[in-house]
Design a protein around this motif. Structure first.
Motif, PDB file in Angstrom:
ATOM      1  N   ASP A 176       0.799  -1.395  -0.048  1.00  0.00           N
ATOM      2  CA  ASP A 176      -0.087  -0.018  -0.075  1.00  0.00           C
ATOM      3  C   ASP A 176       0.826   1.278   0.173  1.00  0.00           C
ATOM      4  O   ASP A 176       0.422   2.335  -0.604  1.00  0.00           O
ATOM      5  N   ILE A 177       2.228   1.188   0.721  1.00  0.00           N
ATOM      6  CA  ILE A 177       3.179   2.437   0.835  1.00  0.00           C
ATOM      7  C   ILE A 177       4.314   1.736   0.515  1.00  0.00           C
ATOM      8  O   ILE A 177       4.604   0.539   0.486  1.00  0.00           O
ATOM      9  N   HIS A 178       5.517   2.451   0.481  1.00  0.00           N
ATOM     10  CA  HIS A 178       6.788   1.934   0.474  1.00  0.00           C
ATOM     11  C   HIS A 178       7.710   2.955   1.265  1.00  0.00           C
ATOM     12  O   HIS A 178       7.559   4.030   0.803  1.00  0.00           O
ATOM     13  N   ILE A 179       8.163   2.230   2.315  1.00  0.00           N
ATOM     14  CA  ILE A 179       8.986   3.118   3.289  1.00  0.00           C
ATOM     15  C   ILE A 179      10.542   3.084   2.622  1.00  0.00           C
ATOM     16  O   ILE A 179      11.127   2.075   2.632  1.00  0.00           O
ATOM     17  N   HIS A 180      10.805   4.022   1.928  1.00  0.00           N
ATOM     18  CA  HIS A 180      12.119   4.225   1.152  1.00  0.00           C
ATOM     19  C   HIS A 180      13.205   4.204   2.447  1.00  0.00           C
ATOM     20  O   HIS A 180      13.177   4.801   3.604  1.00  0.00           O
ATOM     21  N   ASP A 181      14.389   3.537   1.743  1.00  0.00           N
ATOM     22  CA  ASP A 181      15.562   3.419   2.929  1.00  0.00           C
ATOM     23  C   ASP A 181      15.265   2.897   3.908  1.00  0.00           C
ATOM     24  O   ASP A 181      16.172   3.416   4.947  1.00  0.00           O
ATOM     25  N   MET A 182      14.534   1.849   3.997  1.00  0.00           N
ATOM     26  CA  MET A 182      14.105   1.475   5.364  1.00  0.00           C
ATOM     27  C   MET A 182      15.158   0.654   6.140  1.00  0.00           C
ATOM     28  O   MET A 182      15.512   0.601   7.348  1.00  0.00           O
ATOM     29  N   PHE A 229      11.489   9.895   3.008  1.00  0.00           N
ATOM     30  CA  PHE A 229      10.114   9.945   2.421  1.00  0.00           C
ATOM     31  C   PHE A 229       9.621   8.789   2.182  1.00  0.00           C
ATOM     32  O   PHE A 229      10.611   7.691   2.288  1.00  0.00           O
ATOM     33  N   SER A 230       8.242   8.371   2.112  1.00  0.00           N
ATOM     34  CA  SER A 230       7.562   7.267   1.479  1.00  0.00           C
ATOM     35  C   SER A 230       6.609   7.632   0.577  1.00  0.00           C
ATOM     36  O   SER A 230       6.331   8.477   0.650  1.00  0.00           O
ATOM     37  N   SER A 231       6.303   6.438  -0.180  1.00  0.00           N
ATOM     38  CA  SER A 231       5.435   6.471  -1.232  1.00  0.00           C
ATOM     39  C   SER A 231       4.138   5.884  -1.184  1.00  0.00           C
ATOM     40  O   SER A 231       4.036   4.733  -0.589  1.00  0.00           O
ATOM     41  N   VAL A 232       3.123   6.322  -1.851  1.00  0.00           N
ATOM     42  CA  VAL A 232       1.785   5.571  -1.806  1.00  0.00           C
ATOM     43  C   VAL A 232       1.582   5.010  -3.169  1.00  0.00           C
ATOM     44  O   VAL A 232       2.235   5.180  -4.141  1.00  0.00           O
ATOM     45  N   GLU A 243      -6.717   7.572   3.665  1.00  0.00           N
ATOM     46  CA  GLU A 243      -6.056   6.374   4.693  1.00  0.00           C
ATOM     47  C   GLU A 243      -4.686   6.108   4.565  1.00  0.00           C
ATOM     48  O   GLU A 243      -3.730   6.225   5.415  1.00  0.00           O
ATOM     49  N   LYS A 244      -4.256   5.985   3.299  1.00  0.00           N
ATOM     50  CA  LYS A 244      -2.899   5.840   2.956  1.00  0.00           C
ATOM     51  C   LYS A 244      -1.795   6.944   3.238  1.00  0.00           C
ATOM     52  O   LYS A 244      -0.877   6.880   3.874  1.00  0.00           O
ATOM     53  N   ILE A 245      -2.366   8.209   2.942  1.00  0.00           N
ATOM     54  CA  ILE A 245      -1.669   9.363   3.281  1.00  0.00           C
ATOM     55  C   ILE A 245      -1.448   9.521   4.873  1.00  0.00           C
ATOM     56  O   ILE A 245      -0.419  10.107   5.138  1.00  0.00           O
ATOM     57  N   LEU A 248       5.857  13.149   0.920  1.00  0.00           N
ATOM     58  CA  LEU A 248       5.088  11.954   0.479  1.00  0.00           C
ATOM     59  C   LEU A 248       5.275  11.679  -0.820  1.00  0.00           C
ATOM     60  O   LEU A 248       5.378  12.744  -1.802  1.00  0.00           O
ATOM     61  N   GLY A 249       5.624  10.680  -1.345  1.00  0.00           N
ATOM     62  CA  GLY A 249       6.106  10.430  -3.006  1.00  0.00           C
ATOM     63  C   GLY A 249       4.785   9.720  -3.464  1.00  0.00           C
ATOM     64  O   GLY A 249       3.951   9.233  -2.735  1.00  0.00           O
ATOM     65  N   PHE A 250       4.893   9.686  -4.813  1.00  0.00           N
ATOM     66  CA  PHE A 250       4.155   8.868  -5.527  1.00  0.00           C
ATOM     67  C   PHE A 250       4.576   8.291  -6.869  1.00  0.00           C
ATOM     68  O   PHE A 250       5.524   8.997  -7.371  1.00  0.00           O
ATOM     69  N   ILE A 251       4.211   7.207  -7.421  1.00  0.00           N
ATOM     70  CA  ILE A 251       4.565   6.893  -8.732  1.00  0.00           C
ATOM     71  C   ILE A 251       3.359   6.280  -9.401  1.00  0.00           C
ATOM     72  O   ILE A 251       2.210   5.922  -8.715  1.00  0.00           O
TER      73      ILE A 251
END
Length: 789
Positions: free
Chosen positions: A168-174, A486-489, A518-520, A574-577
C-alpha cells in the motif's frame, strides 16, 4: 491422545500443551492491561486443557498441524466466553506468522545475495550504483537486507510494517531507518572551508588554492555520504570554488612578477620578496583575475615605486614596471586557466573513483552551478563542463557528480546574457555526456525565493530530483538543508480498485479519495515516527554532517545534544509513482491521451499536495510532496498488483509503473508537448520533480534543437529537466557516440572476443549507467522508451 504435531515446514515434533497455555496467557495479559487487572495463569492452563480435549476428539488417530491447534485455541476461547482474549490471540498469532515469514524471506534473500550473480538476481541490482558481485557490495546488501527485516519486526509500528508489506505504501531506505540517518544535504562548501574541517582522522585547514579546493570538496562529499543514506549536493559550486581561483591567481601573480624581476634586475629571492611585499601593502589584494584599466594602472604604479625603492632610482621604470605587469598577468592567466581545468578534472575523476559506505559505492553527488558572473566563477563553470566533456581516463562518460546548470534569464538563458556562452557549453556537453541537467530559477515556484545577490536563495536540486526550499521555520535557503525522509503511496492500486479497470462503468472517486486519505494518513504517521527516531539521535552519531556543521545550525550544538531542533529545517515528503496508470485505471485514458484525464491527474496531485500543506500546519514540520524517483519501487508495486488484480491493459501489463507524473515512456508525442503536459506538475510537487525528453540519434549534430528544448523548458515553467539520448562507448578504441552492433571507428563487433560495448542510459535523476546494472523493471522501461521528435 494427541502426542505429535506437524510444523509448517513438514517436520513432526512432540506435542507440548505448555506452549498453548503460554500463548493464551500472553494474550490474556494484553487483555488484562486494557482492563487494568492481572491475568491468571491457572485460568489459561484450564482453557488449554479444553483445547487439548477438543483436539483429542477432533483429530483422533491423526497428527494435527500448527494451524489446526491455533484454530482450536481461537474456537475454545470464544466458546468459553473470552472473546477479547481470542481477538488478542489472533493478533499474537498474526504477529508470530509475520516474524516467521520475515525469517524465511530473510534467509531466501541472503541465499540469493550469496549464491546468485547480479545478472540473475534483481535484489543485487536494486541500486545501480552498487556492484552486487563484489565482496563489499555483497556485504552492504547483507547489512541492508538484515536491517530492513529488523526494522519491520522491532522498530516501526506493526501497522506501518504491514502497509509496506502489502504494497500500500513504500518506506524508502528502510535499511537505514533504525540508524536515524537523514536522506540528503545541500552543503555550503564555503562555510565548511572557512575554518577548515575534520573527517575524523585529522584536521584539514582552510584550502588556499584551487587544486586544494576541489580535492577537499570531493573529500567533504565522501565524508558526508557516510552520515546519510541519500546524496550530497553543493548548491553554489561556482561561487564556492571561485575563492580558490582568486587565491591561486594571487600566488601566480606574485611568482611571475618575481620571475620578471629576477631576470630583468638580476635580483635574489630576498629582494624580490621585499618588492612583492611592498607592492601588496600599497595596492592591496588582487580581487579579480581580470584587471580594469584603473586596477592595472594602480598595480603598475605600486610596482614602480617598490622597484625604485629597491634599486635606488626611478629612471626608466615606467616601461619596465608595465612590462613586468603584462608578463605576470599573461602567464598567470594562462596558468590559472590550466590549473582550474586540472582541479575540475581531478574533482570529476575523484567522485567517480573514491568510495564510501564500506567501499561498496561511489558517493551520490550533485553540483549546481552556472549563475556566478565573476571571471573566477565563470572559469570554474567552464572548466567543470570541459572536464565532463573530456570524460574519464579512457574516455568513459562520468556518472558522478551530477552536473546541474542553473538557468536564469538575464544571466545565461539567451544571447546577450553574460553567461550565455556557458549555457551553450552546457548544452553541448549534455548532448555528448547526458549532463549537465538543467534547473530553472525563473519557474514561478522557484523565483519566489530568489533574492538578487544572495546565492543561498537560488533554488537548487539534488541529482535525484529532490528540492528543499520552503521552510515553516523561516530560513528559506538551499544550503545546510535537505530531505529528512520520504515514503510513497501505491496510487495505481487505488485506481484499479475504484476505477473502470475493476468493471465499473464510472470511477468511484469518492471511494478513491477516501482510501487515498487513509494511505496518506499512514505515511504522515510513519514519517513522524521516523522523524522522532532521527531527532533522538545525537550530534556525535553524525560526526561530519552534524559535527562539522554541514547541516544548518548543527554547529550550535554539542556532541551530546540531540538533533531534533536542527533537522526540523529539512523536509518530510510523501511520494507517488504511476500517476499515468492510476488515471488509466480510473478512466481508461492516461493524462497524455486526453485533457479530461490530464485534469484528473492534476486534481489528484493537487489533493496530495493539499494534504501535505495541511500536515505542515498540524504537526509543525516541513511536509512536502515529491514525484518519487522510482528505481526498484516501480517494479515492486506492479508485480504485487498484477498478482492481485491480474494483467490489466495499460496498467499492470508492463514490468514497471511509470515514473511519478510522467507521460508513459512508450506514448508517442513531441518533445514540446511532453514538456507542456508535465510542466504543471512541477509547481505542485514542491518536494522535488524532473521531466525527461528522449532524443534519437546524436544530439551533438543538432545543438540548435537541443538548445531550443531547454529554452522551452524554461518558458513552460519546468523546475528541473534533462534530455536523454544514447551514449555508447567502444572499449576497444574509446569511440564514444551511438554504436549499433559494430563500432564505426575500429570495426569491432559487440560481443566479439572480450569486447562488449558500454551502453550508458539514464533512468532517474541520479541513476545513470550501463544497462546491465539496472534491475529488470528499469531495463524494460529503457527498452519501451519512444523518442520525442
Amino acid at each position: 491422545m494427541i502426542e505429535k504435531i506437524r510444523k509448517r515446514d513438514g517436520r513432526i515434533i512432540p506435542f507440548n500443551k505448555e506452549k498453548i497455555t503460554r500463548a493464551i496467557y500472553l494474550a490474556a495479559c494484553e487483555a488484562a492491561k486494557k482492563e487494568d487487572k492481572p491475568a491468571d495463569y491457572n485460568k489459561a492452563d484450564i482453557i488449554a486443557d479444553e483445547v487439548v480435549k477438543f483436539l483429542n476428539r477432533s483429530f483422533a488417530g491423526q497428527i494435527p498441524t500448527v494451524e489446526d491447534v491455533q484454530d482450536s485455541v481461537v474456537r475454545t476461547l470464544i466458546k468459553t466466553g473470552h472473546a477479547k482474549t481470542s481477538e488478542l490471540y489472533i493478533l499474537y498469532r498474526g504477529e508470530r506468522n509475520r516474524i516467521r515469514d520475515s525469517k524465511n524471506r530473510l534467509m531466501k534473500d541472503i541465499h540469493k545475495i550469496t549464491f546468485l550473480d547480479s545478472g540473475d538476481a534483481d535484489i543485487k541490482r536494486e541500486n545501480a550504483n552498487i556492484d552486487g558481485n563484489t565482496p563489499m557490495g555483497i556485504m552492504l546488501q547483507y547489512g541492508s537486507t538484515v536491517s530492513k527485516e529488523f526494522c519491520k519486526k522491532f522498530v516501526i509500528k506493526p501497522e506501518h510494517a504491514m502497509a509496506h508489506e502489502r504494497g500500500d505504501i513504500h518506506i524508502h531506505d528502510m535499511d537505514f531507518l533504525n540508524m536515524g540517518t537523514t536522506t540528503c544535504c545541500q552543503i555550503d562548501i564555503s562555510k565548511l572551508f572557512e575554518n577548515g574541517f575534520s573527517t575524523g582522522h585529522g584536521y584539514l585547514r582552510e584550502p588556499n588554492d584551487i587544486l586544494s579546493y576541489s580535492a577537499l570538496a570531493a573529500i567533504a562529499i565522501q565524508a558526508n555520504q557516510n552520515d546519510q543514506h541519500g546524496g550530497q549536493s553543493i548548491p553554489k559550486f561556482d561561487f564556492d570554488m571561485a575563492k580558490g581561483v582568486i587565491k591561486t591567481f594571487r600566488k601566480k601573480m606574485k611568482d611571475n612578477v618575481s620571475k620578471y624581476l629576477e631576470i630583468e634586475f638580476d635580483m635574489d629571492d630576498d629582494s624580490t620578496r621585499g618588492i612583492i611585499s611592498s607592492v601588496y601593502e600599497s595596492y592591496g589584494d588582487i580581487e579579480s583575475i581580470e584587471f580594469s584599466d584603473e586596477q592595472k594602472e594602480g598595480f603598475i604604479s605600486a610596482l614602480k615605486v617598490a622597484i625604485a625603492q629597491a634599486v635606488g632610482s626611478a629612471e626608466g621604470l615606467d616601461e619596465k614596471a608595465a612590462k613586468a605587469f603584462e608578463f605576470a598577468c599573461r602567464r598567470s592567466t594562462k596558468e590559472i586557466e590550466k590549473q582550474t581545468y586540472q582541479a575540475m578534472e581531478a574533482f570529476v575523476h575523484n567522485l567517480n573513483t573514491m568510495h564510501s559506505r564500506a567501499g561498496a559505492q561511489v558517493p551520490f553527488s550533485s553540483i549546481n552551478f552556472g549563475t556566478d558572473m565573476s571571471p573566477e566563477g565563470r572559469l570554474v563553470s567552464k572548466n567543470l563542463m570541459l572536464a565532463q566533456e573530456s570524460g574519464l581516463g579512457n574516455g568513459e562518460t562520468p556518472i558522478f557528480p551530477i552536473l546541474i546548470f542553473k538557468v536564469k534569464d538575464g544571466i545565461n538563458l539567451k544571447k546577450g546574457d553574460p553567461n550565455f556562452d556557458l549555457f551553450e557549453i552546457a548544452c553541448r556537453v549534455s548532448a555528448k555526456r547526458l549532463f549537465p541537467n538543467f534547473s530553472f530559477l525563473d519557474a514561478p515556484f522557484n523565483k519566489q525565493y530568489y533574492k538578487e545577490g544572495d546565492h543561498n536563495t537560488e533554488v537548487t536540486y539534488m541529482g535525484c530530483r529532490t528540492r528543499v526550499m520552503g521552510n515553516i521555520f523561516g530560513e528559506e535557503v538551499a544550503t545546510g538543508r535537505g530531505n529528512i525522509s520520504f515514503s510513497s503511496v501505491n496510487l495505481p492500486r487505488l485506481g484499479i480498485k475504484h476505477g473502470i479497470a475493476s468493471g465499473r462503468t464510472e470511477p468511484d472517486m469518492e471511494g478513491f479519495y477516501m482510501e487515498l486519505d487513509e494511505k496518506i494518513d499512514t505515511v504522515i504517521n510513519q514519517l513522524i515516527e521516523r522523524f522522532e527516531i532521527q531527532g533522538s539521535k545525537k550530534v556525535k552519531n553524525f560526526p561530519f554532517l552534524m559535527g562539522q556543521g554541514a547541516w544548518i545550525h548543527s554547529d550550535e550544538l554539542g556532541p551530546e545534544d540531540t538533533i531534533r531542533d536542527v533537522i526540523k529545517h529539512g523536509s518530510l515528503t510523501l511520494g507517488f509513482i504511476g500517476l499515468a496508470e492510476t488515471v488509466k485505471a480510473l478512466t481508461g485514458e492516461h493524462h497524455g491521451e486526453s485533457e479530461k484525464a490530464q485534469e484528473l491527474g492534476l486534481k489528484i496531485t493537487r489533493y496530495m499536495r493539499k494534504r501535505m500543506d495541511e500536515a505542515s500546519k498540524e504537526h509543525n514540520l516541513n511536509f512536502a510532496l515529491i514525484a518519487t524517483p522510482a528505481e526498484g519501487l516501480s517494479g515492486r508495486f506492479v508485480n504485487m498488483d498484477r498478482s492481485m488484480f491480474g494483467e490489466i491493459e495499460g496498467v499492470t501489463d508492463k514490468e514497471y509503473y511509470t515514473n511519478s507524473f510522467h507521460i508513459p515512456v512508450g506514448y508517442k508525442l513531441s518533445a514540446f508537448d511532453k514538456i507542456d503536459k508535465e510542466a504543471p506538475y512541477h509547481e505542485i510537487t514542491n518536494g522535488g520533480h524532473i521531466s525527461y525528453i528522449e532524443l534519437d540519434g546524436d544530439p551533438s549534430q543538432n545543438l540548435e534543437a537541443f538548445v531550443s528544448i531547454v529554452q522551452h523548458m524554461a518558458k513552460s515553467g519546468i523546475g528541473y529537466g534533462s534530455i536523454n539520448h544514447p551514449v555508447d562507448r567502444c572499449p576497444s578504441c574509446g569511440y564514444t557516440g551511438i554504436i549499433g552492433d559494430i563500432c564505426p571507428a575500429c570495426g569491432v563487433k559487440d560481443g566479439s572476443g572480450e569486447v562488449y560495448f558500454e551502453r550508458i542510459r539514464r533512468i532517474t535523476g541520479y541513476l545513470v549507467g550501463t544497462v546491465d546494472r539496472f534491475n529488470n523493471a528499469k531495463r524494460a522501461e529503457v527498452k519501451d522508451r519512444v523518442k520525442h521528435a
